[in-house]
Every structure is written in structure tokens, then in C-alpha cells.
Design a protein around this motif. Structure first.
Motif, PDB file in Angstrom:
ATOM      1  N   MET A  73      24.675  15.496 -43.621  1.00 49.78           N
ATOM      2  CA  MET A  73      23.859  15.955 -45.036  1.00 49.78           C
ATOM      3  C   MET A  73      23.057  15.128 -45.451  1.00 49.78           C
ATOM      4  SD  MET A  73      25.792  17.499 -48.254  1.00 49.78           S
ATOM      5  CE  MET A  73      25.128  17.451 -49.575  1.00 49.78           C
ATOM      6  N   PHE A  74      23.190  13.715 -45.117  1.00 45.27           N
ATOM      7  CA  PHE A  74      22.329  12.562 -45.740  1.00 45.27           C
ATOM      8  C   PHE A  74      20.860  12.773 -44.944  1.00 45.27           C
ATOM      9  CE2 PHE A  74      26.123  11.287 -47.558  1.00 45.27           C
ATOM     10  CZ  PHE A  74      25.801  11.347 -48.923  1.00 45.27           C
ATOM     11  N   ASN A  75      20.885  13.237 -43.683  1.00 44.70           N
ATOM     12  CA  ASN A  75      19.791  13.146 -42.844  1.00 44.70           C
ATOM     13  C   ASN A  75      18.736  14.401 -43.477  1.00 44.70           C
ATOM     14  OD1 ASN A  75      20.482  11.306 -41.351  1.00 44.70           O
ATOM     15  ND2 ASN A  75      21.346  12.518 -39.725  1.00 44.70           N
ATOM     16  N   LEU A  76      19.281  15.332 -44.441  1.00 48.95           N
ATOM     17  CA  LEU A  76      18.363  16.332 -44.828  1.00 48.95           C
ATOM     18  C   LEU A  76      17.088  15.925 -45.606  1.00 48.95           C
ATOM     19  CD1 LEU A  76      18.356  19.270 -45.619  1.00 48.95           C
ATOM     20  CD2 LEU A  76      19.376  19.031 -47.579  1.00 48.95           C
ATOM     21  N   PHE A  77      17.078  14.437 -46.157  1.00 49.78           N
ATOM     22  CA  PHE A  77      16.224  14.129 -46.742  1.00 49.78           C
ATOM     23  C   PHE A  77      15.445  12.907 -46.159  1.00 49.78           C
ATOM     24  CE2 PHE A  77      19.051  15.742 -49.951  1.00 49.78           C
ATOM     25  CZ  PHE A  77      18.403  16.779 -50.518  1.00 49.78           C
ATOM     26  N   LYS A  78      15.908  12.532 -44.845  1.00 52.24           N
ATOM     27  CA  LYS A  78      15.170  11.458 -44.368  1.00 52.24           C
ATOM     28  C   LYS A  78      14.053  11.833 -43.677  1.00 52.24           C
ATOM     29  CE  LYS A  78      16.293   8.107 -40.420  1.00 52.24           C
ATOM     30  NZ  LYS A  78      17.014   7.900 -39.329  1.00 52.24           N
ATOM     31  N   ARG A  79      12.983  10.979 -43.848  1.00 49.05           N
ATOM     32  CA  ARG A  79      11.722  11.456 -43.055  1.00 49.05           C
ATOM     33  C   ARG A  79      11.647  11.035 -41.680  1.00 49.05           C
ATOM     34  NH1 ARG A  79       6.153  10.812 -45.981  1.00 49.05           N
ATOM     35  NH2 ARG A  79       5.772  11.946 -43.955  1.00 49.05           N
ATOM     36  N   LYS A  80      11.132  11.699 -40.977  1.00 50.63           N
ATOM     37  CA  LYS A  80      11.007  11.067 -39.407  1.00 50.63           C
ATOM     38  C   LYS A  80       9.824  10.239 -39.295  1.00 50.63           C
ATOM     39  CE  LYS A  80      12.440  15.154 -36.883  1.00 50.63           C
ATOM     40  NZ  LYS A  80      12.270  16.042 -35.855  1.00 50.63           N
ATOM     41  N   SER A  81      10.225   9.084 -38.401  1.00 48.84           N
ATOM     42  CA  SER A  81       9.326   7.986 -38.313  1.00 48.84           C
ATOM     43  C   SER A  81       7.988   8.611 -37.531  1.00 48.84           C
ATOM     44  CB  SER A  81       9.702   6.675 -37.732  1.00 48.84           C
ATOM     45  OG  SER A  81      10.254   7.088 -36.553  1.00 48.84           O
ATOM     46  N   GLU A  82       7.072   7.837 -37.380  1.00 48.62           N
ATOM     47  CA  GLU A  82       5.749   8.110 -36.447  1.00 48.62           C
ATOM     48  C   GLU A  82       6.432   8.247 -35.158  1.00 48.62           C
ATOM     49  OE1 GLU A  82       1.143   6.922 -36.021  1.00 48.62           O
ATOM     50  OE2 GLU A  82       2.415   5.915 -37.363  1.00 48.62           O
ATOM     51  N   LYS A  83       7.145   7.355 -34.983  1.00 49.31           N
ATOM     52  CA  LYS A  83       7.448   7.158 -33.454  1.00 49.31           C
ATOM     53  C   LYS A  83       8.007   8.185 -33.012  1.00 49.31           C
ATOM     54  CE  LYS A  83      10.097   4.322 -30.192  1.00 49.31           C
ATOM     55  NZ  LYS A  83      10.600   2.839 -30.044  1.00 49.31           N
ATOM     56  N   GLU A  84       9.345   8.776 -33.783  1.00 47.90           N
ATOM     57  CA  GLU A  84       9.813  10.179 -33.666  1.00 47.90           C
ATOM     58  C   GLU A  84       9.290  11.351 -33.666  1.00 47.90           C
ATOM     59  OE1 GLU A  84      14.234   9.075 -35.667  1.00 47.90           O
ATOM     60  OE2 GLU A  84      12.403   9.671 -37.045  1.00 47.90           O
ATOM     61  N   ILE A  85       8.020  11.361 -34.251  1.00 50.52           N
ATOM     62  CA  ILE A  85       7.060  12.310 -34.297  1.00 50.52           C
ATOM     63  C   ILE A  85       6.329  12.715 -32.985  1.00 50.52           C
ATOM     64  CG2 ILE A  85       5.119  13.324 -35.333  1.00 50.52           C
ATOM     65  CD1 ILE A  85       6.206  12.315 -37.981  1.00 50.52           C
ATOM     66  N   LEU A  86       6.129  11.306 -32.487  1.00 50.19           N
ATOM     67  CA  LEU A  86       5.176  10.993 -31.303  1.00 50.19           C
ATOM     68  C   LEU A  86       6.214  11.443 -30.201  1.00 50.19           C
ATOM     69  CD1 LEU A  86       2.933   7.938 -31.832  1.00 50.19           C
ATOM     70  CD2 LEU A  86       2.229  10.464 -31.861  1.00 50.19           C
ATOM     71  N   GLN A  87       7.394  11.000 -30.289  1.00 50.86           N
ATOM     72  CA  GLN A  87       8.407  11.373 -29.182  1.00 50.86           C
ATOM     73  C   GLN A  87       8.582  12.886 -29.053  1.00 50.86           C
ATOM     74  OE1 GLN A  87      11.592   8.764 -30.210  1.00 50.86           O
ATOM     75  NE2 GLN A  87      11.078   7.174 -28.845  1.00 50.86           N
ATOM     76  N   ASN A  88       8.684  13.624 -29.921  1.00 55.16           N
ATOM     77  CA  ASN A  88       8.905  14.997 -29.901  1.00 55.16           C
ATOM     78  C   ASN A  88       7.635  15.754 -29.499  1.00 55.16           C
ATOM     79  OD1 ASN A  88      11.637  14.857 -31.109  1.00 55.16           O
ATOM     80  ND2 ASN A  88      10.638  14.991 -33.179  1.00 55.16           N
TER      81      ASN A  88
END
Length: 54
Positions: free
Chosen positions: A1-16
Motif C-alpha cells: 500500500m505504501f508503494n502507491l506514493f513511491k516514485r521510481k528512481s531514474e535507474k528503475e525507469i531506464l531498466q523498464n
């Protein structure tokens, strides 16, 4: 539930983005090898950006 407001890091975005590009490259390689190779090259550029962040 708390991951709802967590922003993805730049590294996670690039990995996706890398995963998406590799999937597209695999699909394209079955029909058009040239376009598939172009997507692989694009994915490699994203991987270099990920390595720089490490």
C-alpha cells in the motif's frame, strides 16, 4: 500500500525502458531483422546510461 506514493528512481525507469526495447527487438527480429537490430542498438544505449548511474 505504501508503494502507491513511491516514485521510481531514474535507474528503475531506464531498466523498464530497456526491457521494453528488448521485447520489441525480439518481436521485430522475427519479421524485419534490420528494425530488430536498430531496437537492440537503442537498448544498448539505454544500458550504457544505466551503467553510468551505477
Amino acid at each position: 500500500m505504501f508503494n502507491l506514493f513511491k516514485r521510481k528512481s531514474e535507474k528503475e525507469i531506464l531498466q523498464n525502458k530497456y526491457k521494453k526495447l528488448m521485447a520489441e527487438a525480439h518481436q521485430l527480429s522475427q519479421t524485419n531483422r534490420k528494425l530488430g537490430d536498430a531496437k537492440v542498438y537503442e537498448a544498448e544505449m539505454v544500458m550504457k546510461q544505466i551503467e553510468i548511474l551505477d
